[in-house]
Design an enzyme around this catalytic site. Structure first.
Site, PDB file in Angstrom:
ATOM      1  N   SER A  35      -7.397  60.063  34.682  1.00 49.48           N
ATOM      2  CA  SER A  35      -6.657  60.233  33.421  1.00 49.48           C
ATOM      3  C   SER A  35      -7.451  61.156  32.510  1.00 49.48           C
ATOM      4  CB  SER A  35      -6.516  58.866  32.735  1.00 49.48           C
ATOM      5  OG  SER A  35      -6.046  59.024  31.413  1.00 49.48           O
TER       6      SER A  35
ATOM      7  N   TYR B  59      -9.113  50.158  29.901  1.00 50.52           N
ATOM      8  CA  TYR B  59      -8.460  51.196  30.720  1.00 50.52           C
ATOM      9  C   TYR B  59      -9.302  52.474  30.712  1.00 50.52           C
ATOM     10  CZ  TYR B  59      -4.924  54.654  32.122  1.00 50.52           C
ATOM     11  OH  TYR B  59      -4.247  55.667  32.748  1.00 50.52           O
TER      12      TYR B  59
HETATM   13  N1  LIG Z   1       1.845  57.882  32.808  1.00 48.80           N
HETATM   14  C1  LIG Z   1       0.797  58.312  32.174  1.00 48.80           C
HETATM   15  O1  LIG Z   1       0.878  58.678  30.982  1.00 48.80           O
HETATM   16  C2  LIG Z   1      -0.552  58.384  32.866  1.00 48.80           C
HETATM   17  C3  LIG Z   1      -1.576  59.117  32.234  1.00 48.80           C
HETATM   18  C4  LIG Z   1      -2.821  59.178  32.846  1.00 48.80           C
HETATM   19  C5  LIG Z   1      -3.030  58.525  34.059  1.00 48.80           C
HETATM   20  N2  LIG Z   1      -2.018  57.826  34.642  1.00 48.80           N
HETATM   21  C6  LIG Z   1      -2.321  57.129  35.897  1.00 48.80           C
HETATM   22  O2  LIG Z   1      -1.347  57.407  36.870  1.00 48.80           O
HETATM   23  C7  LIG Z   1      -1.263  56.328  37.802  1.00 48.80           C
HETATM   24  C8  LIG Z   1       0.204  55.942  38.000  1.00 48.80           C
HETATM   25  O3  LIG Z   1       0.711  55.450  36.759  1.00 48.80           O
HETATM   26  P1  LIG Z   1       2.228  55.628  36.306  1.00 48.80           P
HETATM   27  O4  LIG Z   1       2.209  56.338  35.024  1.00 48.80           O
HETATM   28  O5  LIG Z   1       3.049  56.124  37.402  1.00 48.80           O
HETATM   29  O6  LIG Z   1       2.560  54.092  35.960  1.00 48.80           O
HETATM   30  P2  LIG Z   1       3.731  53.147  36.495  1.00 48.80           P
HETATM   31  O7  LIG Z   1       5.028  53.828  36.336  1.00 48.80           O
HETATM   32  O8  LIG Z   1       3.502  51.846  35.773  1.00 48.80           O
HETATM   33  O9  LIG Z   1       3.401  52.980  38.038  1.00 48.80           O
HETATM   34  C9  LIG Z   1       2.265  52.276  38.474  1.00 48.80           C
HETATM   35  C10 LIG Z   1       2.472  51.895  39.926  1.00 48.80           C
HETATM   36  O10 LIG Z   1       1.310  51.176  40.366  1.00 48.80           O
HETATM   37  C11 LIG Z   1       1.734  50.012  41.073  1.00 48.80           C
HETATM   38  N3  LIG Z   1       0.716  48.962  40.906  1.00 48.80           N
HETATM   39  C12 LIG Z   1       0.260  48.423  39.764  1.00 48.80           C
HETATM   40  N4  LIG Z   1      -0.615  47.438  40.031  1.00 48.80           N
HETATM   41  C13 LIG Z   1      -0.721  47.377  41.377  1.00 48.80           C
HETATM   42  C14 LIG Z   1      -1.454  46.549  42.259  1.00 48.80           C
HETATM   43  N5  LIG Z   1      -2.249  45.571  41.809  1.00 48.80           N
HETATM   44  N6  LIG Z   1      -1.335  46.760  43.584  1.00 48.80           N
HETATM   45  C15 LIG Z   1      -0.513  47.728  44.068  1.00 48.80           C
HETATM   46  N7  LIG Z   1       0.226  48.528  43.280  1.00 48.80           N
HETATM   47  C16 LIG Z   1       0.123  48.349  41.944  1.00 48.80           C
HETATM   48  C17 LIG Z   1       3.061  49.626  40.423  1.00 48.80           C
HETATM   49  O11 LIG Z   1       3.903  48.913  41.321  1.00 48.80           O
HETATM   50  P3  LIG Z   1       3.952  47.300  41.323  1.00 48.80           P
HETATM   51  O12 LIG Z   1       4.007  46.872  39.888  1.00 48.80           O
HETATM   52  O13 LIG Z   1       5.178  46.969  42.105  1.00 48.80           O
HETATM   53  O14 LIG Z   1       2.704  46.854  42.016  1.00 48.80           O
HETATM   54  C18 LIG Z   1       3.672  51.001  40.131  1.00 48.80           C
HETATM   55  O15 LIG Z   1       4.409  51.451  41.243  1.00 48.80           O
HETATM   56  C19 LIG Z   1      -2.118  55.203  37.212  1.00 48.80           C
HETATM   57  O16 LIG Z   1      -3.372  55.169  37.843  1.00 48.80           O
HETATM   58  C20 LIG Z   1      -2.269  55.616  35.756  1.00 48.80           C
HETATM   59  O17 LIG Z   1      -3.437  55.094  35.182  1.00 48.80           O
HETATM   60  C21 LIG Z   1      -0.779  57.755  34.079  1.00 48.80           C
END
Ligand SMILES: NC(=O)c1ccc[n+]([C@@H]2O[C@H](COP(=O)([O-])OP(=O)(O)OC[C@H]3O[C@@H](n4cnc5c(N)ncnc54)[C@H](OP(=O)(O)O)[C@@H]3O)[C@@H](O)[C@H]2O)c1
Length: 253
Positions: free
Chosen positions: A139, A152
């Site tokens: 991130s 986080y």
């Molecule tokens: N969106 C942003 O603004 C942003 C910015 C910087 C970094 N990121 C990073 O990008 C990555 C993806 O995030 P996203 O934005 O796509 O969020 P998201 O829409 O909430 O997706 C997160 C995914 O991770 C899975 N997950 C969560 N806990 C888990 C566990 N214990 N075991 C297996 N799967 C798990 C969730 O599925 P289940 O709940 O079904 O397990 C979901 O499919 C993360 O690492 C996040 O920190 C996102």
């Protein structure tokens, strides 16, 4: 990395950034396996993309990680790309932290323990492949912490550090190590509606795949691309401005 002909495992691949990676990798001509905790989300992804392989796994649980590793190398011995994407984000006021430790520990287990352990499990297998890649989704907050998400931000800084050392240790192997540092992207991260101000998912993915195509090892997008070369003073000021902005919009934090 080459963008086609791989077998790719993506954690958290049934929604958000993980699913967008899965879609693009399928389009480029790869075999893709996605894992997550929610069976219905995995089924929904599979309905949309029948060629996807899915597996339930909670990356915060050691036994689940071991089972995933054993399953994937048995079913897909050609696996050569691993994307550490699963993550959660929790807003925490450190002066008013009333949850049980388990609540806070979960963020550490999902965002740090899971990806480090899974990488270590898969490494002996990946180093035997002719070409392999580990992609860690960290991130922009790994570099400029978000004060409202202190745990986080610490997990993402830890993963940034781990990625740098992993890349050095693997320098003379067939495994390449790539870090993707997303800015705010419009997904359900932290809860539905909390990231609607973020970059559209499609634009973000197009930018990241440009970086992969250009063989970059640290890939930012928009604000986080600039942050990769920002000075200490710029980062400090950016952090303070974002915190003031957050407090203005969330007076009850
Ligand atoms: N969106 C942003 O603004 C942003 C910015 C910087 C970094 N990121 C990073 O990008 C990555 C993806 O995030 P996203 O934005 O796509 O969020 P998201 O829409 O909430 O997706 C997160 C995914 O991770 C899975 N997950 C969560 N806990 C888990 C566990 N214990 N075991 C297996 N799967 C798990 C969730 O599925 P289940 O709940 O079904 O397990 C979901 O499919 C993360 O690492 C996040 O920190 C996102």
């Amino acid at each position: 990395m080459k963008l086609s002909g791989n077998t790719i495992l993506i954690t958290g691949g049934a929604s958000g950034i993980g699913l967008a990676f899965a879609e693009q990798f399928l389009k480029e001509g790869n075999e893709v396996i996605v894992v997550g905790r929610r069976e219905e989300k995995l089924a929904e992804a599979k309905r949309k993309y029948p060629q996807l392989h899915t597996k339930v796994c909670d990356v915060s649980v050691e036994q689940d990680r071991i089972q995933l590793y054993e399953w994937v190398i048995k079913e897909f011995p050609q696996i050569n790309v691993f994307v550490n994407n699963a993550g959660i984000q929790q807003r925490v006021n450190l002066l008013n932290a009333k949850n049980d430790w388990r609540f806070y520990q979960n963020e550490l287990a999902i965002n740090v323990e899971g990806p480090i352990h899974l990488s270590m499990l898969l490494l002996p297998h990946l180093t035997k492949q002719k070409e392999a890649t580990i992609i860690n989704i960290t991130s922009g907050l790994a570099i400029q912490p978000g004060v409202w998400v202190p745990i986080y931000s610490a997990t993402k800084a830890a993963m940034h550090s781990f990625t740098v050392t992993l890349r050095q240790q693997l320098e003379n192997t067939s495994v390449e190590v790539v870090e993707v540092l997303p800015p705010a992207v419009n997904t359900d991260l932290g809860g539905v509606g909390l990231h609607t101000f973020g970059a559209p998912l499609n634009d973000f993915i197009a930018g990241i795949f440009d970086g992969l195509r250009n063989q970059k090892s640290e890939i930012g997008y928009g604000g986080t691309e600039k942050r990769l070369t920002a000075t200490k003073e710029e980062i400090e000021q950016g952090m303070k401005n974002a915190w003031q902005n957050f407090l203005k919009n969330n007076p009850d934090f």
